[in-house]
Design a protein around this motif. Structure first.
Motif, short mmCIF file in Angstrom:
data_model
loop_
_atom_site.label_atom_id
_atom_site.label_comp_id
_atom_site.label_asym_id
_atom_site.label_seq_id
_atom_site.Cartn_x
_atom_site.Cartn_y
_atom_site.Cartn_z
N ASP A 104 0.83 -1.21 0.00
CA ASP A 104 0.00 0.00 0.00
C ASP A 104 0.86 1.26 0.00
OD1 ASP A 104 -2.19 -1.62 0.02
OD2 ASP A 104 -2.54 -1.48 2.20
N LYS A 105 1.94 1.22 0.78
CA LYS A 105 2.82 2.40 0.85
C LYS A 105 3.50 2.66 -0.50
CE LYS A 105 3.85 2.02 5.80
NZ LYS A 105 4.92 1.77 6.80
N ILE B 66 2.50 1.69 -3.47
CA ILE B 66 1.50 2.13 -4.44
C ILE B 66 1.18 3.61 -4.23
CG2 ILE B 66 -0.91 1.87 -5.14
CD1 ILE B 66 -0.61 -1.14 -4.57
N ALA B 67 1.11 4.04 -2.97
CA ALA B 67 0.87 5.45 -2.68
C ALA B 67 2.03 6.32 -3.18
CB ALA B 67 0.67 5.65 -1.18
N LEU B 68 3.27 5.82 -3.01
CA LEU B 68 4.43 6.56 -3.52
C LEU B 68 4.39 6.67 -5.04
CD1 LEU B 68 7.35 5.15 -1.31
CD2 LEU B 68 6.17 7.34 -1.07
N GLN B 69 3.97 5.61 -5.71
CA GLN B 69 3.88 5.65 -7.17
C GLN B 69 2.84 6.66 -7.64
OE1 GLN B 69 3.06 1.55 -8.05
NE2 GLN B 69 5.22 0.95 -8.02
N LYS B 70 1.72 6.74 -6.92
CA LYS B 70 0.70 7.74 -7.27
C LYS B 70 1.23 9.15 -7.05
CE LYS B 70 -3.33 4.81 -6.32
NZ LYS B 70 -4.54 4.62 -5.47
N GLU B 71 1.97 9.35 -5.97
CA GLU B 71 2.54 10.67 -5.69
C GLU B 71 3.58 11.04 -6.75
OE1 GLU B 71 4.86 13.08 -2.09
OE2 GLU B 71 4.19 11.00 -1.80
N THR C 146 2.24 12.84 -9.71
CA THR C 146 1.78 14.22 -9.52
C THR C 146 2.91 15.24 -9.60
OG1 THR C 146 2.05 14.11 -7.10
CG2 THR C 146 -0.05 13.37 -8.02
N CYS D 96 11.04 -0.45 -6.13
CA CYS D 96 9.69 -1.02 -6.11
C CYS D 96 9.71 -2.47 -6.60
CB CYS D 96 8.74 -0.18 -6.97
SG CYS D 96 8.42 1.47 -6.32
#
Length: 656
Positions: A447-448, A450-455, A458, A478
Motif C-alpha cells: 500500500d505504501k 503504491i501510494a508513492l507511485q501515485k505521488e 503528480t 519497487c
C-alpha cells in the motif's frame, strides 16, 4: 552595431553643368576644374584618414558584445564606398590567414589600402562570429544553460585588434605626410605661376622665354596633389597666365602653332577615350577613369583659340554621358535601399508580433524561437537601407529580438528552478522506496509503495538525463520488493488457479443442465451450488468475471425452475379448490382473505427492497454485485405476487 563603412561616400558633383555663351575659355576650364576638384583622390584619402577612431574600432568592439541569445550572431553590416566592388577582396579560410596578412601590411613601408583593410576586418569578424555561434550551439546541445553561456577571450581577436591599431596609426601618419606634401606642392605651383606671370609682363622677351615656359609646364604637370580648397584658384591663375603668354608669342608663331597642334592631338585622343567609356559595363569604373582623363586634360596645354570651344564641347559631351550613367546608378541604388527599408520594416513588425505572443510552455518558446531565427536569416539576405535609416531600422530589429530572448532566458531560468524542486521531491520518493525494499510486511508495504507511485505521477518534469536516472532508481526499489512478495506468495497463486479451474468446471456443468434438464433439476442445481461455495479463492483479476458467469447461468436455471414449480403449484391449487368449495362459501372467502394478506405482504417487501436499492453506491465492484443480488430477490417476490394474484382470480371464478 554598424560600421562607419555603411555610409556611402559622397558623390562628386556632375561635370556637365551648362556654360553661358559669354564665358571665356578660361572660365570654362575653371568650371571644369571646380567640378573635378570635388572628386579628386586626395580629397577622398583625406576623408578616410580623418574619420573618428571610434568608427575605425567599431567592428573590433562588436566582437566583444555579449551573446545572450541566438539573435546576436549577425555579422557587422558593411558596404563598399560608392557601391564599388572592393578590388583588394580575397577569400580567407581562417582567422590566422587574415592576421598574417594584417601583419604583412603593418610591417610594410607602403601605405595601407583602406579597401583591403575594410575587407580584412569584415572577413575576420564573419569567421569570428561563426566560431562563436558554433561554440554556443554545441554548449546548448550538451544541455548547457543559455543564461550561463560565456564568450571566452579570443587570443586571435586581441592580436587582430593590435595589428589594426598599428595600421590605423600608419594611415594617420600617411595622412599627415600627405597634407605636408600638399602644402609643399602648393608653394611650388605658386612659384611657377609667379614665374609665368613675370614672363607675361615682358612681351619683348616672350620668344626667348618659350623654352622656359615649356619647362615650367612640365614641372607643373609633375607636381601632384595640392590642398583641395586651393585647387580651383591655383588652376585658374595658372591657366590665365599660360594663355596670356601664348598670346604674346608673335615672333615665334611657328613654334606656338606646333605646340597648339600637339595639344589638339592629345586632347582629341582624350575626347575619344572619354567617348569609349560610354560602352564600359562597370559604371563606377567608367566614372573613375573619366576623372583621370579630366586630370590629364587639365594638364595639357592650350589649343588654337578658334578650336578651344569646340574641343572642350566635345570632351564635355562625352563626360556628360558618363556622369548621367553614374548619377542614374546611384538613383537606382537609392531606390533599392528604399525597397530594402520597406522589407526590413516588415520583418521588424513580424518579429515584434511574435514577441508579443504568449508562451506558456517551453514548446511555445522553442516554436517562436525558430520563427525568429528564420526571420533573422531572411534579414541577412536583404541589402542596406538608406544611410539615415540603416542604423535605426537595425536597432529596432535588434530591440525586438533582445526583448524576446531576454524573456525566454527568464522563463527557462524559472523552469530550471522548478526542475530542481521537482528533482528534490523525486529524490525523496526514491529514498522512501529504497527504505521499504527489504520489508516483509507485504500488505502494508504494498500500500505504501503504491501510494508513492501515485505521488510520483503528480510531480512535474525534471531534466531528461536526471529524470531517467531517478525513475530507474525508484522503479528498481519497487520491483525489488514486489518480486520478493511474489516469490513468497507463489504457492498461494497456484492454489488460486486450481480453484479457478474447479469453479469453471461447475459453471460448465450448470450450463449443461440448461440444455438437459430432468425431473431432479432442482436437486442437481442445489448440489452444484453447494460444491461451488466450498471452493476457496481464485486469482483477483478473474474474480469478477467468474462471478458474472456463475450468476448468469444460475439466474437462467432459477427462472426455469420457478416457472415449472409455479405451474405445478397452480394446478394443485385448482384441484384442491373444489374440495374447499364443498366445505361452503365461507371456506372460499377465508382462503381469498389469506391470499390477499399474502399479496399485500409481498408488495410491502418489494417496496422495502426498492427503497434500499436507492441508497446503494454502485461505484465499487462490491456495490454492483449487491445490487444484482437485490434485483434478483425483487424479481422473485414479484413472481410470487403474480402467482397469488392468479389464485385469487381462480377463487373469484369459482364463486361465480
Amino acid at each position: 552595431m554598424v560600421d562607419d563603412c555603411c555610409a556611402f561616400a559622397q558623390q562628386p558633383e556632375t561635370l556637365n553643368a551648362e556654360k553661358p555663351e559669354s564665358q571665356t575659355t578660361s572660365e570654362m576650364m575653371d568650371s571644369q576644374e571646380n567640378a573635378l576638384n570635388q572628386g579628386t583622390e586626395e580629397a577622398k584619402l583625406s576623408e578616410e584618414v580623418a574619420r573618428p577612431a571610434a568608427a575605425e574600432e567599431a567592428g573590433a568592439q562588436n566582437g566583444q558584445a555579449d551573446t545572450a541569445d541566438e539573435s546576436q550572431d549577425q555579422p557587422v553590416e558593411t558596404q563598399p564606398e560608392d557601391g564599388k566592388e572592393n578590388p583588394a577582396a580575397k577569400a580567407y579560410g581562417s582567422k590566422k590567414e587574415i592576421i598574417e596578412r594584417l601583419k604583412e601590411i603593418a610591417g610594410s613601408d607602403e601605405t595601407p589600402e583602406k579597401a583591403e583593410v575594410d575587407h580584412l576586418k569584415t572577413a575576420f569578424y564573419k569567421l569570428h562570429f561563426a566560431e562563436r555561434e558554433a561554440q554556443q550551439k554545441a554548449y546548448l546541445e550538451d544541455g548547457g544553460d543559455p543564461e550561463k553561456f560565456q564568450v571566452l577571450p579570443d587570443e586571435d581577436e586581441e592580436t587582430f585588434k593590435a595589428e589594426m591599431t598599428i595600421i590605423k596609426e600608419k594611415r594617420q601618419k600617411a595622412f599627415l605626410a600627405l597634407e605636408e606634401e600638399k602644402q609643399q606642392n602648393l608653394k611650388r605651383k605658386e612659384g611657377i605661376i609667379e614665374q609665368i606671370k613675370a614672363m607675361v609682363t615682358t612681351p619683348e622677351e616672350a620668344n626667348k622665354n618659350f623654352d622656359q615656359l615649356k619647362k615650367l609646364q612640365q614641372e607643373w604637370k609633375e607636381i601632384k596633389m595640392v590642398p583641395a580648397e586651393k585647387a580651383n584658384e591655383l588652376w585658374r591663375n595658372y591657366q590665365l597666365y599660360v594663355e596670356q603668354f601664348y598670346d604674346l608669342l608673335n615672333l615665334n608663331r611657328e613654334a606656338r602653332e606646333y605646340d597648339f597642334k600637339k595639344n589638339l592631338e592629345k586632347k582629341t585622343r582624350l575626347c575619344e577615350a572619354a567617348e569609349k567609356l560610354a560602352d564600359e559595363p562597370d559604371v563606377i569604373s567608367a566614372f573613375h577613369q573619366l576623372q583621370e582623363l579630366h586630370q590629364e586634360y587639365r594638364e595639357t596645354g592650350p589649343v588654337a583659340k578658334e578650336l578651344r570651344e569646340q574641343i572642350w564641347a566635345r570632351f564635355k559631351a562625352a563626360s556628360t554621358v558618363i556622369n548621367k550613367r553614374h548619377q542614374q546608378h546611384f538613383e537606382e541604388l537609392r531606390s533599392r535601399e528604399e525597397e530594402n527599408l520597406t522589407k526590413k520594416t516588415a520583418l521588424c513588425e513580424k518579429v515584434e508580433e511574435i514577441a508579443r505572443q504568449e508562451n506558456k510552455t517551453s514548446a511555445d518558446w522553442e516554436k517562436h524561437t525558430k520563427e525568429i531565427i528564420a526571420v533573422q536569416q531572411e534579414w541577412k539576405t536583404i541589402g542596406f537601407a538608406p544611410q539615415k535609416m540603416n542604423v535605426k531600422i537595425f536597432e529596432r530589429f535588434r530591440a525586438a529580438c533582445d526583448d524576446f530572448f531576454g524573456r525566454k532566458g527568464e522563463f527557462f531560468k524559472q523552469l530550471k528552478a522548478q526542475f530542481a524542486e521537482n528533482a528534490e521531491k523525486k529524490k525523496a520518493l526514491v529514498e522512501k522506496a529504497q527504505a521499504l525494499t527489504d520489508s516483509t510486511d507485504w500488505k502494508a508495504t504494498s500500500d505504501k509503495l503504491i501510494a508513492l507511485q501515485k505521488e510520483w505521477k503528480t510531480i512535474g518534469m525534471v531534466p531528461k538525463k536526471l529524470g531517467d536516472q531517478l525513475w530507474h532508481d525508484f522503479l528498481t526499489a519497487c520491483n525489488h520488493f514486489f518480486e520478493a512478495r511474489n516469490a513468497v506468495h507463489a504457492g498461494t497463486r497456484n492454489e488460486e488457479h486450481e480453484n479457478l479451474n474447479r469453479k469453471r468446471d461447475i459453471i460448465a456443468r450448470l450450463q449443461q443442465l440448461l440444455e438437459d434438464a430432468g425431473d431432479d433439476l432442482q436437486e442437481k442445481v442445489q448440489q452444484l451450488t453447494e460444491q461451488y461455495g466450498k471452493i476457496g479463492h481464485v486469482p483477483y483479476k478473474e474474480k469478477d468475471k467468474l462471478y458474472k458467469e456463475y450468476h448468469e447461468v444460475l439466474d437462467r436455471l432459477y427462472k426455469d425452475l420457478h416457472v415449472t414449480a409455479a405451474r405445478r403449484r397452480m394446478d394443485n391449487f385448482r384441484n384442491n379448490l373444489k374440495k374447499v368449495a364443498d366445505r361452503g362459501a365461507d371456506a372460499l372467502d377465508n382462503e381469498r382473505g389469506r391470499l390477499m394478506r399474502r399479496f399485500e405482504q409481498l408488495k410491502q417487501e418489494v417496496n422495502t427492497y426498492e427503497n434500499n436499492l436507492g441508497f446503494l453506491n454502485i461505484s465499487s465492484k462490491k456495490g454492483n454485485s449487491l445490487i444484482d443480488e437485490m434485483n434478483r430477490r425483487i424479481q422473485k417476490l414479484k413472481d410470487d405476487m403474480e402467482e397469488v394474484k392468479q389464485k385469487i382470480k381462480a377463487i373469484d371464478a369459482e364463486n361465480k
